[in-house]
Design a protein around this motif. Structure first.
Motif, short mmCIF file in Angstrom:
data_model
loop_
_atom_site.label_atom_id
_atom_site.label_comp_id
_atom_site.label_asym_id
_atom_site.label_seq_id
_atom_site.Cartn_x
_atom_site.Cartn_y
_atom_site.Cartn_z
N ALA A 24 0.85 -1.19 0.00
CA ALA A 24 0.00 0.00 0.00
C ALA A 24 0.88 1.25 0.00
N PRO A 25 0.65 2.18 -0.92
CA PRO A 25 1.51 3.38 -0.97
C PRO A 25 1.27 4.26 0.25
N PRO A 26 2.28 5.00 0.66
CA PRO A 26 2.10 5.89 1.81
C PRO A 26 1.16 7.05 1.46
N VAL A 27 0.46 7.50 2.47
CA VAL A 27 -0.43 8.66 2.29
C VAL A 27 0.42 9.90 2.07
N GLN A 28 0.09 10.69 1.04
CA GLN A 28 0.90 11.86 0.71
C GLN A 28 0.30 13.17 1.23
N GLU A 29 -1.02 13.17 1.46
CA GLU A 29 -1.65 14.40 1.91
C GLU A 29 -1.22 14.74 3.33
N LYS A 30 -1.16 16.03 3.63
CA LYS A 30 -0.82 16.50 4.97
C LYS A 30 -2.09 16.94 5.70
N GLY A 31 -2.01 16.95 7.00
CA GLY A 31 -3.13 17.41 7.79
C GLY A 31 -3.78 16.26 8.54
N PRO A 46 -8.38 11.48 7.67
CA PRO A 46 -9.82 11.24 7.62
C PRO A 46 -10.17 9.95 8.36
N ALA A 47 -11.44 9.80 8.65
CA ALA A 47 -11.88 8.67 9.47
C ALA A 47 -11.61 7.32 8.81
N ASP A 48 -11.55 7.30 7.47
CA ASP A 48 -11.37 6.01 6.79
C ASP A 48 -9.91 5.69 6.49
N ALA A 49 -8.97 6.49 7.01
CA ALA A 49 -7.58 6.38 6.57
C ALA A 49 -6.98 5.01 6.81
N MET A 50 -7.29 4.37 7.92
CA MET A 50 -6.61 3.11 8.26
C MET A 50 -7.57 1.93 8.33
N LEU A 51 -8.74 2.07 7.72
CA LEU A 51 -9.69 0.96 7.78
C LEU A 51 -9.13 -0.32 7.18
N HIS A 52 -8.32 -0.19 6.13
CA HIS A 52 -7.79 -1.37 5.46
C HIS A 52 -6.84 -2.16 6.36
N ALA A 53 -6.30 -1.50 7.39
CA ALA A 53 -5.31 -2.14 8.25
C ALA A 53 -5.91 -2.69 9.54
N ARG A 108 9.16 -24.83 3.08
CA ARG A 108 10.61 -24.85 3.19
C ARG A 108 11.25 -24.41 1.88
N LYS A 109 10.57 -24.66 0.79
CA LYS A 109 11.09 -24.33 -0.54
C LYS A 109 10.75 -22.91 -0.97
N TYR A 110 9.53 -22.46 -0.61
CA TYR A 110 9.04 -21.15 -1.03
C TYR A 110 8.60 -20.34 0.19
N LYS A 111 8.73 -19.03 0.07
CA LYS A 111 8.29 -18.15 1.15
C LYS A 111 6.94 -17.55 0.79
N PHE A 112 6.00 -17.67 1.71
CA PHE A 112 4.69 -17.04 1.58
C PHE A 112 4.47 -16.17 2.80
N GLY A 113 3.89 -15.00 2.61
CA GLY A 113 3.64 -14.11 3.72
C GLY A 113 2.62 -13.05 3.34
N LEU A 114 2.26 -12.21 4.30
CA LEU A 114 1.27 -11.17 4.06
C LEU A 114 1.88 -10.01 3.28
N ASN A 115 1.17 -9.60 2.25
CA ASN A 115 1.56 -8.45 1.44
C ASN A 115 0.29 -7.65 1.18
N ASP A 116 0.26 -6.43 1.75
CA ASP A 116 -0.96 -5.62 1.65
C ASP A 116 -2.16 -6.40 2.18
N SER A 117 -1.94 -7.13 3.26
CA SER A 117 -2.94 -7.91 4.01
C SER A 117 -3.28 -9.24 3.39
N GLY A 118 -2.83 -9.53 2.17
CA GLY A 118 -3.15 -10.80 1.53
C GLY A 118 -1.98 -11.78 1.60
#
Length: 464
Positions: free
Chosen positions: A21-28, A31-38, A447-457
Protein backbone atom coordinates in the motif's frame (compact mmCIF):
# COMPACT_ATOMS: atom_id res chain seq x y z
CA UNK A 1 22.24 -13.19 -20.18
CA UNK A 2 23.35 -11.58 -16.92
CA UNK A 3 21.68 -8.31 -17.91
CA UNK A 4 18.44 -10.18 -18.63
CA UNK A 5 18.64 -11.85 -15.22
CA UNK A 6 19.24 -8.51 -13.50
CA UNK A 7 16.33 -6.97 -15.39
CA UNK A 8 14.04 -9.81 -14.39
CA UNK A 9 15.15 -9.46 -10.77
CA UNK A 10 14.54 -5.72 -10.87
CA UNK A 11 11.11 -6.23 -12.37
CA UNK A 12 10.23 -8.76 -9.67
CA UNK A 13 11.45 -6.37 -6.97
CA UNK A 14 9.47 -3.55 -8.46
CA UNK A 15 6.36 -5.69 -8.63
CA UNK A 16 6.75 -6.71 -5.00
CA UNK A 17 7.09 -3.06 -3.99
CA UNK A 18 4.10 -2.09 -6.11
CA UNK A 19 1.95 -4.55 -4.17
CA UNK A 20 2.55 -2.66 -0.93
CA UNK A 21 0.00 0.00 0.00
CA UNK A 22 1.51 3.38 -0.97
CA UNK A 23 2.10 5.89 1.81
CA UNK A 24 -0.43 8.66 2.29
CA UNK A 25 0.90 11.86 0.71
CA UNK A 26 -1.65 14.40 1.91
CA UNK A 27 -0.82 16.50 4.97
CA UNK A 28 -3.13 17.41 7.79
CA UNK A 29 -5.55 15.51 10.05
CA UNK A 30 -6.27 11.95 8.84
CA UNK A 31 -9.82 11.24 7.62
CA UNK A 32 -11.88 8.67 9.47
CA UNK A 33 -11.37 6.01 6.79
CA UNK A 34 -7.58 6.38 6.57
CA UNK A 35 -6.61 3.11 8.26
CA UNK A 36 -9.69 0.96 7.78
CA UNK A 37 -7.79 -1.37 5.46
CA UNK A 38 -5.31 -2.14 8.25
CA UNK A 39 -7.87 -3.18 10.85
CA UNK A 40 -7.39 -6.55 12.49
CA UNK A 41 -9.40 -9.27 10.75
CA UNK A 42 -10.82 -12.11 12.81
CA UNK A 43 -10.28 -15.21 10.68
CA UNK A 44 -11.67 -18.47 12.13
CA UNK A 45 -8.42 -20.25 11.23
CA UNK A 46 -4.95 -18.65 11.19
CA UNK A 47 -4.46 -16.55 8.07
CA UNK A 48 -0.74 -17.06 7.79
CA UNK A 49 1.83 -19.74 7.07
CA UNK A 50 2.27 -22.27 9.86
CA UNK A 51 5.84 -22.76 10.97
CA UNK A 52 7.23 -26.27 10.47
CA UNK A 53 7.18 -26.87 14.21
CA UNK A 54 3.48 -26.01 14.37
CA UNK A 55 2.69 -28.38 11.52
CA UNK A 56 4.70 -31.14 13.16
CA UNK A 57 2.85 -30.63 16.44
CA UNK A 58 -0.40 -31.45 14.61
CA UNK A 59 1.17 -34.52 12.99
CA UNK A 60 2.64 -35.62 16.31
CA UNK A 61 -0.83 -35.77 17.84
CA UNK A 62 -2.01 -37.95 14.98
CA UNK A 63 1.02 -40.23 15.32
CA UNK A 64 0.61 -40.61 19.09
CA UNK A 65 -3.06 -41.48 18.72
CA UNK A 66 -2.59 -43.96 15.88
CA UNK A 67 0.38 -45.67 17.47
CA UNK A 68 -1.70 -46.28 20.59
CA UNK A 69 -4.82 -47.58 18.83
CA UNK A 70 -3.37 -49.73 16.03
CA UNK A 71 -1.42 -52.51 17.76
CA UNK A 72 0.92 -54.55 15.58
CA UNK A 73 0.52 -57.86 17.38
CA UNK A 74 -1.00 -61.30 17.00
CA UNK A 75 -3.32 -62.78 19.61
CA UNK A 76 -5.08 -66.11 20.04
CA UNK A 77 -8.67 -65.54 18.95
CA UNK A 78 -10.01 -67.71 21.77
CA UNK A 79 -7.82 -66.78 24.75
CA UNK A 80 -6.81 -63.28 23.52
CA UNK A 81 -3.26 -64.02 24.68
CA UNK A 82 -0.47 -62.33 22.71
CA UNK A 83 1.20 -64.75 20.27
CA UNK A 84 4.60 -64.86 18.63
CA UNK A 85 4.77 -65.30 14.86
CA UNK A 86 3.89 -68.97 14.25
CA UNK A 87 6.27 -71.17 12.29
CA UNK A 88 3.36 -72.43 10.19
CA UNK A 89 -0.17 -71.31 9.48
CA UNK A 90 -2.15 -71.31 12.73
CA UNK A 91 -5.92 -70.78 12.34
CA UNK A 92 -6.15 -69.55 15.94
CA UNK A 93 -3.97 -66.48 15.27
CA UNK A 94 -5.62 -63.12 14.53
CA UNK A 95 -4.45 -59.52 14.53
CA UNK A 96 -5.00 -57.80 17.87
CA UNK A 97 -7.97 -55.49 17.28
CA UNK A 98 -7.60 -51.74 17.53
CA UNK A 99 -9.53 -48.73 16.32
CA UNK A 100 -8.53 -49.34 12.69
CA UNK A 101 -7.61 -52.26 10.42
CA UNK A 102 -3.99 -52.64 9.40
CA UNK A 103 -4.91 -53.98 5.95
CA UNK A 104 -7.55 -51.55 4.70
CA UNK A 105 -6.98 -49.30 1.70
CA UNK A 106 -7.25 -46.34 4.08
CA UNK A 107 -4.28 -47.72 5.96
CA UNK A 108 -2.30 -48.02 2.75
CA UNK A 109 -2.67 -44.22 2.57
CA UNK A 110 -1.74 -43.94 6.25
CA UNK A 111 1.45 -45.95 5.74
CA UNK A 112 2.36 -43.64 2.84
CA UNK A 113 1.56 -40.62 5.00
CA UNK A 114 3.78 -41.85 7.82
CA UNK A 115 6.67 -42.32 5.39
CA UNK A 116 6.14 -38.81 4.01
CA UNK A 117 5.95 -37.30 7.50
CA UNK A 118 9.16 -39.08 8.50
CA UNK A 119 10.96 -37.73 5.43
CA UNK A 120 9.65 -34.17 5.92
CA UNK A 121 10.31 -33.90 9.65
CA UNK A 122 13.35 -36.17 10.10
CA UNK A 123 11.50 -37.87 12.97
CA UNK A 124 12.09 -41.62 12.64
CA UNK A 125 8.99 -42.45 14.71
CA UNK A 126 6.79 -41.90 11.68
CA UNK A 127 8.89 -44.15 9.48
CA UNK A 128 9.09 -46.75 12.26
CA UNK A 129 5.30 -46.84 12.47
CA UNK A 130 5.08 -48.02 8.87
CA UNK A 131 8.11 -50.30 9.02
CA UNK A 132 6.80 -52.14 12.08
CA UNK A 133 3.43 -52.87 10.51
CA UNK A 134 4.81 -53.64 7.07
CA UNK A 135 7.20 -56.11 8.67
CA UNK A 136 4.30 -57.81 10.44
CA UNK A 137 2.35 -58.08 7.17
CA UNK A 138 5.42 -59.43 5.36
CA UNK A 139 6.00 -62.07 8.05
CA UNK A 140 2.34 -63.09 7.94
CA UNK A 141 2.47 -63.37 4.16
CA UNK A 142 5.47 -65.68 4.40
CA UNK A 143 3.67 -67.98 6.85
CA UNK A 144 0.10 -67.89 5.50
CA UNK A 145 0.30 -67.20 1.75
CA UNK A 146 1.04 -70.83 0.78
CA UNK A 147 -2.00 -72.09 2.69
CA UNK A 148 -4.28 -69.41 1.28
CA UNK A 149 -3.10 -70.03 -2.28
CA UNK A 150 -3.61 -73.77 -1.83
CA UNK A 151 -7.18 -73.43 -0.52
CA UNK A 152 -8.58 -69.95 -1.07
CA UNK A 153 -12.06 -70.98 -0.01
CA UNK A 154 -11.31 -72.58 3.35
CA UNK A 155 -7.90 -71.38 4.51
CA UNK A 156 -7.84 -69.05 7.49
CA UNK A 157 -5.34 -66.25 7.89
CA UNK A 158 -5.11 -62.99 9.87
CA UNK A 159 -4.71 -61.08 6.59
CA UNK A 160 -6.69 -63.25 4.18
CA UNK A 161 -8.22 -60.27 2.37
CA UNK A 162 -4.74 -59.06 1.50
CA UNK A 163 -3.51 -62.50 0.46
CA UNK A 164 -6.64 -63.27 -1.56
CA UNK A 165 -7.92 -59.89 -2.81
CA UNK A 166 -11.34 -59.57 -4.42
CA UNK A 167 -11.40 -55.84 -5.17
CA UNK A 168 -9.07 -52.94 -5.77
CA UNK A 169 -9.84 -51.80 -2.23
CA UNK A 170 -8.11 -54.94 -0.93
CA UNK A 171 -4.88 -54.43 -2.81
CA UNK A 172 -4.26 -51.10 -4.55
CA UNK A 173 -3.44 -48.54 -1.85
CA UNK A 174 -1.58 -51.08 0.27
CA UNK A 175 0.54 -52.13 -2.68
CA UNK A 176 1.31 -48.48 -3.37
CA UNK A 177 2.64 -48.12 0.19
CA UNK A 178 4.74 -51.28 -0.15
CA UNK A 179 6.34 -50.07 -3.38
CA UNK A 180 6.91 -46.55 -2.03
CA UNK A 181 8.56 -47.98 1.08
CA UNK A 182 10.76 -50.23 -1.02
CA UNK A 183 11.79 -47.26 -3.19
CA UNK A 184 12.64 -45.37 0.01
CA UNK A 185 15.07 -48.11 1.01
CA UNK A 186 12.95 -49.77 3.72
CA UNK A 187 14.50 -53.19 4.43
CA UNK A 188 11.33 -55.29 4.53
CA UNK A 189 10.84 -58.24 2.19
CA UNK A 190 7.94 -57.04 0.05
CA UNK A 191 8.24 -59.82 -2.54
CA UNK A 192 5.13 -61.82 -1.71
CA UNK A 193 2.99 -58.82 -0.84
CA UNK A 194 3.78 -56.97 -4.07
CA UNK A 195 3.55 -60.17 -6.07
CA UNK A 196 0.00 -60.87 -4.87
CA UNK A 197 -1.37 -57.32 -4.76
CA UNK A 198 0.44 -56.02 -7.82
CA UNK A 199 -0.76 -58.94 -9.93
CA UNK A 200 -4.34 -58.41 -8.80
CA UNK A 201 -4.37 -54.72 -9.69
CA UNK A 202 -2.59 -55.06 -13.02
CA UNK A 203 -3.95 -58.41 -14.26
CA UNK A 204 -7.03 -59.63 -12.38
CA UNK A 205 -9.35 -56.73 -11.56
CA UNK A 206 -12.32 -56.45 -13.91
CA UNK A 207 -12.00 -53.95 -16.76
CA UNK A 208 -14.13 -52.57 -19.56
CA UNK A 209 -13.36 -53.61 -23.12
CA UNK A 210 -10.98 -50.67 -23.56
CA UNK A 211 -9.05 -51.65 -20.43
CA UNK A 212 -10.54 -49.14 -17.98
CA UNK A 213 -10.70 -50.44 -14.40
CA UNK A 214 -14.34 -51.07 -13.48
CA UNK A 215 -16.72 -52.72 -11.04
CA UNK A 216 -19.85 -54.75 -11.57
CA UNK A 217 -18.31 -57.59 -13.55
CA UNK A 218 -16.74 -60.98 -12.88
CA UNK A 219 -13.95 -60.99 -10.31
CA UNK A 220 -10.73 -62.99 -10.43
CA UNK A 221 -12.68 -66.12 -9.52
CA UNK A 222 -15.49 -65.59 -12.02
CA UNK A 223 -18.11 -64.32 -9.58
CA UNK A 224 -20.34 -61.45 -10.75
CA UNK A 225 -20.32 -58.47 -8.41
CA UNK A 226 -22.89 -55.76 -9.03
CA UNK A 227 -21.22 -52.67 -7.55
CA UNK A 228 -23.79 -51.27 -7.84
CA UNK A 229 -24.54 -51.92 -11.53
CA UNK A 230 -22.79 -53.80 -14.28
CA UNK A 231 -19.82 -51.99 -15.85
CA UNK A 232 -19.68 -49.21 -13.26
CA UNK A 233 -16.75 -46.82 -13.01
CA UNK A 234 -15.98 -45.45 -9.56
CA UNK A 235 -13.81 -42.37 -9.63
CA UNK A 236 -12.15 -43.70 -6.44
CA UNK A 237 -10.56 -46.43 -8.55
CA UNK A 238 -8.25 -43.97 -10.24
CA UNK A 239 -6.38 -43.95 -6.93
CA UNK A 240 -7.04 -47.59 -6.04
CA UNK A 241 -5.30 -48.66 -9.25
CA UNK A 242 -3.19 -46.03 -11.00
CA UNK A 243 -0.39 -45.39 -8.45
CA UNK A 244 0.30 -49.11 -8.07
CA UNK A 245 0.27 -49.65 -11.84
CA UNK A 246 2.72 -46.76 -12.31
CA UNK A 247 4.99 -47.96 -9.49
CA UNK A 248 5.03 -51.42 -11.03
CA UNK A 249 6.47 -49.70 -14.09
CA UNK A 250 9.23 -48.19 -12.00
CA UNK A 251 9.87 -51.50 -10.19
CA UNK A 252 10.06 -53.62 -13.34
CA UNK A 253 11.24 -51.16 -15.97
CA UNK A 254 8.40 -52.40 -18.18
CA UNK A 255 6.82 -49.49 -20.04
CA UNK A 256 3.51 -51.32 -20.43
CA UNK A 257 2.64 -50.31 -16.86
CA UNK A 258 3.33 -46.65 -17.57
CA UNK A 259 1.18 -46.88 -20.70
CA UNK A 260 -1.65 -48.49 -18.73
CA UNK A 261 -1.51 -46.00 -15.85
CA UNK A 262 -1.60 -42.97 -18.16
CA UNK A 263 -4.36 -44.54 -20.25
CA UNK A 264 -6.46 -45.00 -17.10
CA UNK A 265 -6.25 -41.26 -16.32
CA UNK A 266 -7.28 -40.27 -19.81
CA UNK A 267 -10.08 -42.82 -20.15
CA UNK A 268 -11.58 -42.07 -16.74
CA UNK A 269 -11.36 -38.36 -17.52
CA UNK A 270 -12.98 -38.71 -20.93
CA UNK A 271 -16.03 -40.29 -19.31
CA UNK A 272 -16.25 -38.56 -15.93
CA UNK A 273 -14.60 -35.11 -16.01
CA UNK A 274 -16.84 -32.08 -16.47
CA UNK A 275 -14.63 -29.55 -18.28
CA UNK A 276 -17.05 -26.68 -17.64
CA UNK A 277 -16.93 -27.17 -13.87
CA UNK A 278 -13.41 -28.59 -13.74
CA UNK A 279 -14.41 -31.48 -11.44
CA UNK A 280 -15.35 -35.15 -11.77
CA UNK A 281 -18.60 -37.02 -11.25
CA UNK A 282 -18.39 -39.87 -8.76
CA UNK A 283 -20.01 -42.72 -10.68
CA UNK A 284 -20.45 -43.64 -14.34
CA UNK A 285 -22.18 -46.66 -15.86
CA UNK A 286 -20.98 -47.77 -19.26
CA UNK A 287 -23.90 -47.95 -21.71
CA UNK A 288 -26.15 -45.46 -19.94
CA UNK A 289 -27.20 -42.46 -22.02
CA UNK A 290 -27.41 -40.02 -19.12
CA UNK A 291 -25.16 -39.77 -16.09
CA UNK A 292 -26.46 -37.81 -13.08
CA UNK A 293 -23.43 -35.93 -11.82
CA UNK A 294 -22.75 -36.17 -8.11
CA UNK A 295 -19.41 -34.42 -7.58
CA UNK A 296 -18.37 -36.18 -4.39
CA UNK A 297 -15.40 -34.50 -2.76
CA UNK A 298 -13.31 -37.44 -1.56
CA UNK A 299 -13.50 -39.25 -4.89
CA UNK A 300 -12.25 -36.08 -6.57
CA UNK A 301 -9.40 -36.15 -4.07
CA UNK A 302 -8.50 -39.71 -5.00
CA UNK A 303 -8.46 -38.70 -8.68
CA UNK A 304 -6.22 -35.68 -8.06
CA UNK A 305 -3.88 -37.74 -5.88
CA UNK A 306 -3.70 -40.49 -8.51
CA UNK A 307 -2.44 -38.01 -11.09
CA UNK A 308 0.14 -36.57 -8.72
CA UNK A 309 1.45 -40.03 -7.84
CA UNK A 310 1.56 -41.05 -11.50
CA UNK A 311 3.56 -37.97 -12.50
CA UNK A 312 6.01 -38.74 -9.70
CA UNK A 313 7.27 -41.81 -11.60
CA UNK A 314 6.04 -41.41 -15.20
CA UNK A 315 9.02 -40.65 -17.47
CA UNK A 316 8.83 -37.07 -18.69
CA UNK A 317 9.34 -38.24 -22.25
CA UNK A 318 6.32 -40.56 -22.09
CA UNK A 319 3.85 -39.80 -24.88
CA UNK A 320 1.02 -39.09 -22.39
CA UNK A 321 3.00 -37.15 -19.78
CA UNK A 322 1.85 -33.71 -20.99
CA UNK A 323 -1.76 -34.86 -21.28
CA UNK A 324 -1.78 -36.15 -17.69
CA UNK A 325 -0.15 -32.95 -16.44
CA UNK A 326 -2.72 -30.87 -18.33
CA UNK A 327 -5.55 -32.91 -16.81
CA UNK A 328 -4.09 -32.36 -13.34
CA UNK A 329 -3.99 -28.60 -13.93
CA UNK A 330 -7.55 -28.55 -15.26
CA UNK A 331 -8.77 -30.40 -12.18
CA UNK A 332 -6.83 -28.22 -9.72
CA UNK A 333 -8.17 -25.06 -11.36
CA UNK A 334 -11.69 -26.45 -11.11
CA UNK A 335 -11.28 -27.25 -7.43
CA UNK A 336 -9.89 -23.79 -6.75
CA UNK A 337 -13.25 -22.27 -7.74
CA UNK A 338 -15.06 -24.19 -5.02
CA UNK A 339 -12.81 -23.77 -1.97
CA UNK A 340 -14.89 -22.50 0.94
CA UNK A 341 -14.03 -19.14 2.51
CA UNK A 342 -12.42 -20.82 5.53
CA UNK A 343 -10.29 -23.26 3.51
CA UNK A 344 -12.17 -26.56 3.28
CA UNK A 345 -14.31 -28.04 0.50
CA UNK A 346 -17.88 -29.32 0.64
CA UNK A 347 -19.02 -32.95 0.63
CA UNK A 348 -20.61 -32.33 -2.77
CA UNK A 349 -18.09 -29.88 -4.15
CA UNK A 350 -20.45 -27.62 -6.07
CA UNK A 351 -23.26 -27.68 -3.48
CA UNK A 352 -22.31 -25.26 -0.69
CA UNK A 353 -25.26 -26.34 1.46
CA UNK A 354 -23.62 -29.78 1.86
CA UNK A 355 -21.28 -30.09 4.83
CA UNK A 356 -17.58 -29.25 4.82
CA UNK A 357 -15.55 -32.47 4.66
CA UNK A 358 -12.06 -32.96 6.06
CA UNK A 359 -10.57 -35.97 4.28
CA UNK A 360 -11.16 -34.58 0.79
CA UNK A 361 -9.79 -31.20 1.85
CA UNK A 362 -6.67 -32.89 3.24
CA UNK A 363 -6.15 -34.84 0.02
CA UNK A 364 -6.47 -31.64 -2.04
CA UNK A 365 -4.00 -29.92 0.29
CA UNK A 366 -1.45 -32.69 -0.20
CA UNK A 367 -1.89 -33.04 -3.94
CA UNK A 368 -1.90 -29.29 -4.65
CA UNK A 369 1.15 -28.66 -2.46
CA UNK A 370 2.97 -31.58 -4.11
CA UNK A 371 2.03 -30.21 -7.54
CA UNK A 372 3.40 -26.79 -6.56
CA UNK A 373 6.61 -28.39 -5.30
CA UNK A 374 7.03 -30.32 -8.56
CA UNK A 375 6.20 -27.37 -10.80
CA UNK A 376 2.93 -28.71 -12.21
CA UNK A 377 0.99 -25.79 -10.71
CA UNK A 378 1.92 -22.14 -10.29
CA UNK A 379 3.21 -21.46 -6.78
CA UNK A 380 1.86 -17.90 -6.87
CA UNK A 381 -1.76 -19.05 -7.19
CA UNK A 382 -1.83 -22.43 -5.55
CA UNK A 383 0.66 -21.96 -2.70
CA UNK A 384 -1.60 -19.61 -0.71
CA UNK A 385 -4.59 -21.85 -1.47
CA UNK A 386 -2.77 -24.90 -0.08
CA UNK A 387 -1.70 -23.02 3.05
CA UNK A 388 -5.26 -21.83 3.67
CA UNK A 389 -6.50 -25.39 3.24
CA UNK A 390 -3.86 -26.82 5.58
CA UNK A 391 -4.74 -24.36 8.35
CA UNK A 392 -8.39 -25.43 8.07
CA UNK A 393 -7.51 -29.14 8.03
CA UNK A 394 -5.19 -28.75 11.02
CA UNK A 395 -8.07 -27.23 12.99
CA UNK A 396 -9.94 -30.52 12.52
CA UNK A 397 -7.30 -32.52 14.42
CA UNK A 398 -8.44 -32.54 18.03
CA UNK A 399 -6.28 -32.64 21.15
CA UNK A 400 -6.39 -36.44 21.20
CA UNK A 401 -5.09 -36.66 17.63
CA UNK A 402 -8.38 -37.73 16.09
CA UNK A 403 -9.44 -36.25 12.75
CA UNK A 404 -12.92 -34.77 12.86
CA UNK A 405 -15.39 -34.06 10.08
CA UNK A 406 -14.54 -37.13 7.97
CA UNK A 407 -17.24 -38.80 5.89
CA UNK A 408 -17.55 -42.53 6.60
CA UNK A 409 -17.06 -45.16 3.90
CA UNK A 410 -19.27 -44.34 0.94
CA UNK A 411 -20.53 -46.24 -2.05
CA UNK A 412 -21.92 -44.41 -5.06
CA UNK A 413 -25.40 -43.20 -5.91
CA UNK A 414 -27.26 -41.00 -8.38
CA UNK A 415 -29.18 -38.87 -5.88
CA UNK A 416 -28.04 -36.04 -3.60
CA UNK A 417 -29.61 -37.32 -0.36
CA UNK A 418 -27.18 -40.23 -0.26
CA UNK A 419 -24.19 -37.88 -0.07
CA UNK A 420 -25.74 -35.10 2.00
CA UNK A 421 -26.61 -37.43 4.86
CA UNK A 422 -23.54 -39.67 5.00
CA UNK A 423 -22.38 -39.62 8.63
CA UNK A 424 -19.05 -38.24 9.78
CA UNK A 425 -16.90 -39.93 12.42
CA UNK A 426 -13.46 -39.79 13.98
CA UNK A 427 -13.42 -43.57 13.35
CA UNK A 428 -13.62 -42.96 9.59
CA UNK A 429 -10.14 -44.15 8.66
CA UNK A 430 -10.05 -42.10 5.47
CA UNK A 431 -8.86 -38.92 7.18
CA UNK A 432 -5.62 -39.95 8.85
CA UNK A 433 -3.34 -40.73 5.92
CA UNK A 434 -4.37 -37.59 4.01
CA UNK A 435 -3.69 -35.37 7.05
CA UNK A 436 -0.20 -36.87 7.41
CA UNK A 437 0.49 -36.45 3.69
CA UNK A 438 -0.85 -32.90 3.68
CA UNK A 439 1.21 -31.78 6.66
CA UNK A 440 4.37 -33.34 5.26
CA UNK A 441 3.95 -31.67 1.87
CA UNK A 442 3.08 -28.29 3.41
CA UNK A 443 6.33 -28.45 5.39
CA UNK A 444 8.20 -29.19 2.17
CA UNK A 445 6.45 -26.43 0.21
CA UNK A 446 7.02 -23.74 2.83
CA UNK A 447 10.61 -24.85 3.19
CA UNK A 448 11.09 -24.33 -0.54
CA UNK A 449 9.04 -21.15 -1.03
CA UNK A 450 8.29 -18.15 1.15
CA UNK A 451 4.69 -17.04 1.58
CA UNK A 452 3.64 -14.11 3.72
CA UNK A 453 1.27 -11.17 4.06
CA UNK A 454 1.56 -8.45 1.44
CA UNK A 455 -0.96 -5.62 1.65
CA UNK A 456 -2.94 -7.91 4.01
CA UNK A 457 -3.15 -10.80 1.53
CA UNK A 458 -1.24 -14.09 1.76
CA UNK A 459 1.17 -14.04 -1.20
CA UNK A 460 4.16 -15.82 -2.70
CA UNK A 461 7.27 -13.88 -1.75
CA UNK A 462 10.03 -15.76 -3.54
CA UNK A 463 12.22 -18.84 -3.09
CA UNK A 464 13.81 -19.62 0.24
Amino acid sequence: MQACSLLTSAMFTGLAMAQEAPPVQEKGPAPADAMLHAQAVHYPNPYRVMESGEVKAVLDRVLSYLDAVTPAELINKNTHAVMAMPAKADPEAVLKPGDFRLTSYEWGVTYAGMLAAGAATGDHRYTDYTVKRHQLLSDLARVYAPAVQADKQNAQAPIKGLLNPHALDDAGALCMSFLQAKNAGIKVDYGQLVGICGAFVTEKEYRLKDGTLARGGPDAEGRIRQRPLADTLWLDDMFMGIPTIALMGKATGNSKYYDDAARQVLQFSRRMFNPQLGIYMHGYVEGMRDHPEMHWARANGWALMAMVELLEVLPKNHKDYKAVEAQLRAHANGLAKFQDKDGLWHQLIDRPDSYLETSASAIYTYAIARAVNRGYLDKEMFGPMANLAWNAVAAKVNAKGEVEGVCVGTGMAFDPAFYYYRPVSTRAAHGYGPVLLAGAEIIAMNRKYKFGLNDSGLMYQGPR
